[in-house]
Design a protein around this motif. Structure first.
Motif, PDB file in Angstrom:
ATOM      1  N   LYS A  63      -3.274   1.353 -36.314  1.00  0.00           N
ATOM      2  CA  LYS A  63      -2.279   1.417 -35.248  1.00  0.00           C
ATOM      3  C   LYS A  63      -2.960   1.417 -33.878  1.00  0.00           C
ATOM      4  N   MET A  64      -2.513   0.539 -33.011  1.00  0.00           N
ATOM      5  CA  MET A  64      -3.045   0.502 -31.652  1.00  0.00           C
ATOM      6  C   MET A  64      -2.068   1.205 -30.717  1.00  0.00           C
ATOM      7  N   THR A  65      -2.573   2.180 -29.974  1.00  0.00           N
ATOM      8  CA  THR A  65      -1.760   2.840 -28.964  1.00  0.00           C
ATOM      9  C   THR A  65      -1.283   1.803 -27.950  1.00  0.00           C
ATOM     10  N   PRO A  66      -0.015   1.844 -27.519  1.00  0.00           N
ATOM     11  CA  PRO A  66       0.452   0.884 -26.506  1.00  0.00           C
ATOM     12  C   PRO A  66      -0.521   0.823 -25.331  1.00  0.00           C
ATOM     13  N   CYS A  67      -1.042  -0.358 -25.089  1.00  0.00           N
ATOM     14  CA  CYS A  67      -2.115  -0.531 -24.099  1.00  0.00           C
ATOM     15  C   CYS A  67      -1.530  -1.063 -22.801  1.00  0.00           C
ATOM     16  N   GLU A  68      -1.298  -0.171 -21.845  1.00  0.00           N
ATOM     17  CA  GLU A  68      -0.682  -0.541 -20.579  1.00  0.00           C
ATOM     18  C   GLU A  68      -1.691  -1.031 -19.550  1.00  0.00           C
ATOM     19  N   ILE A 123      -4.097  -3.332 -14.744  1.00  0.00           N
ATOM     20  CA  ILE A 123      -2.826  -2.989 -15.383  1.00  0.00           C
ATOM     21  C   ILE A 123      -2.243  -4.242 -16.032  1.00  0.00           C
ATOM     22  N   LEU A 124      -1.921  -4.136 -17.323  1.00  0.00           N
ATOM     23  CA  LEU A 124      -1.512  -5.291 -18.117  1.00  0.00           C
ATOM     24  C   LEU A 124       0.004  -5.447 -18.212  1.00  0.00           C
ATOM     25  N   GLU A 125       0.741  -4.450 -17.806  1.00  0.00           N
ATOM     26  CA  GLU A 125       2.198  -4.499 -17.798  1.00  0.00           C
ATOM     27  C   GLU A 125       2.700  -4.549 -16.357  1.00  0.00           C
ATOM     28  N   LYS A 126       3.996  -4.753 -16.209  1.00  0.00           N
ATOM     29  CA  LYS A 126       4.573  -4.775 -14.865  1.00  0.00           C
ATOM     30  C   LYS A 126       4.891  -3.341 -14.452  1.00  0.00           C
ATOM     31  N   ILE A 127       3.804  -2.588 -14.284  1.00  0.00           N
ATOM     32  CA  ILE A 127       3.894  -1.182 -13.890  1.00  0.00           C
ATOM     33  C   ILE A 127       3.036  -1.009 -12.641  1.00  0.00           C
ATOM     34  N   PRO A 128       3.572  -0.431 -11.585  1.00  0.00           N
ATOM     35  CA  PRO A 128       2.742  -0.244 -10.383  1.00  0.00           C
ATOM     36  C   PRO A 128       1.769   0.906 -10.552  1.00  0.00           C
TER      37      PRO A 128
END
Length: 400
Positions: free
Chosen positions: A310-315, A203-208
């Motif tokens: 366009k790149m889809t937001p990559c979480e 996971i590349l974002e601060k998402i659990p």
């Protein structure tokens, strides 16, 4: 400890599926296989095992089971028991076993598209119907489950849902709210869920990451969770994965379904799994940091050189989902392959034909930059050729 993710290793002569698909002038960025050397702790674990020169049939040890239990508690706050773990040689095997054992011929299994191709093929392999429910795209570009369409797609013979979270290829990390809504839906309709969570440590974002089965006891009783160290630690060739199945009846049915058909885990797989989960965290954190920088590099490069892409937001994951529909390419995968970059065409994921490609950015920055430059030249050449009817100029650069 410092880890070098910039080193470019020549994999062409070592039996690599990724690098043997194309001739040397094409950079392969298709299959979900990173080009980084794995964590040193895993290499050390392999050396320790190989130093014992007997390679008979393997069996999982209490220590390896405990490593998985400890890891789930430490990483996700999910309390599991060792008896819940069913070892498998791969996640695709796990999907096929779910289709074969937890439904009957003629039953249907719901998947949310675009999605990793084995989600589509596993039910069909076992004589089940695959029902595709397209994900919708929110205003922020993120994909989400379309529950009204999900409801309309169900039939009296729908028995299962295959969930991919984090999602491949659209790189979503579904939130606790979304997963809870899905859980309530599945409980209401008496559906079993097989949840492929193989990318959960990327996971590349601060998402659990929220394991689907961790939502509630009644959810766990109807869930098969598929996990592995293979994607995170780049060891898919060692064939070591597992299902976590809390419900005893469901677990026994699942086990019985593959007895005599599914091979055992590779004898080297168990020690590397244990090493990854016990000692691999510093390397994992460094990897995620490097992948995050690669993702951001792609976004910056596209904004500057290919603004219509366009790149889809990559979480999560190391897979970029690129919308190239602005270029009106009949077969985007084939087009870029002809210009030196091996991508996966979005049509293979049941996406709109001609609209998408998936790019694997789990590679040294130098390879990633060269691939993006080739894509830029290819698209620039296409517009040039359209105007002047000249042949495209293919520029070949050495990788090593």
């Amino acid at each position: 400890m410092q880890f070098n993710f910039d080193i470019v290793l020549d994999r062409r002569f070592f039996g690599s599926r990724k690098w043997s698909k194309y001739p040397p002038e094409i950079i392969p960025m298709w299959i979900a296989d990173m080009d980084f050397p794995t964590a040193p702790v895993i290499v050390e674990a392999l050396h320790r095992r190989v130093d014992h020169p007997v390679f008979g049939y393997g069996v999982v040890t209490n220590s390896t089971n405990a490593a998985v239990v400890d890891y789930c508690a430490r990483r996700y706050g999910w309390a599991i028991e060792a008896s819940w773990i069913v070892w498998l040689p791969g996640l695709v095997t796990g999907l096929n076993v779910s289709a074969a054992t937890l439904s009957s011929p003629g039953d249907s299994i719901v998947i949310h598209t675009p999605v990793y191709p084995p989600f589509m093929s596993a039910p069909r392999n076992q004589g089940r119907e695959t029902i595709e429910v397209p994900l919708t795209v929110a205003e922020d570009g993120r994909y989400q489950i379309d529950f009204p369409a999900f409801e309309r797609a169900l039939t009296p013979r729908t028995t299962q849902v295959f969930l991919c979270n984090p999602h491949n290829p659209v790189s979503r990390v579904f939130s606790r709210i979304e997963l809870t809504q899905l859980a309530e839906f599945c409980l209401h309709h008496n559906l079993i869920v097989t949840s492929d969570e193989i990318h959960c440590d990327l996971i590349l974002e601060k998402i659990p990451h929220v394991p689907f089965a961790s939502l509630a006891t009644e959810v766990a009783a109807r869930t098969i969770t598929l996990m592995a160290p293979s994607k995170t630690y780049n060891i898919p060739g060692l064939c070591c994965s597992f299902a976590i199945i809390p419900d005893l009846k469901l677990r026994n049915t699942y086990r019985a379904g593959f007895t005599g058909l599914v091979p055992e885990v590779n004898v080297l797989g168990y020690p590397v799994c244990e090493a990854a989960f016990r000692d691999g965290e510093p390397w994992r954190q460094a990897l995620v940091s490097y992948l995050r920088a690669n993702r951001d590099f792609i976004a910056s490069f596209l904004a500057k050189h290919l603004p219509e892409t366009k790149m889809t937001p990559c979480e999560a994951t190391y897979l970029a989902w690129l919308d190239v529909s602005a270029y009106s390419l009949e077969n985007p995968g084939q087009f870029f392959e002809q210009h030196g970059v091996g991508l996966v065409d979005g049509g293979q994921y049941s996406a709109t034909p001609g609209h998408f490609v998936r790019l694997n950015f789990g590679c040294p920055r130098r390879l990633l930059e060269e691939a993006l430059q080739r894509m830029t030249r290819a698209l620039a050449g296409r517009w040039f050729n359209r105007a002047y009817n000249f042949s495209a100029l293919r520029v070949q650069l050495p990788l090593w």
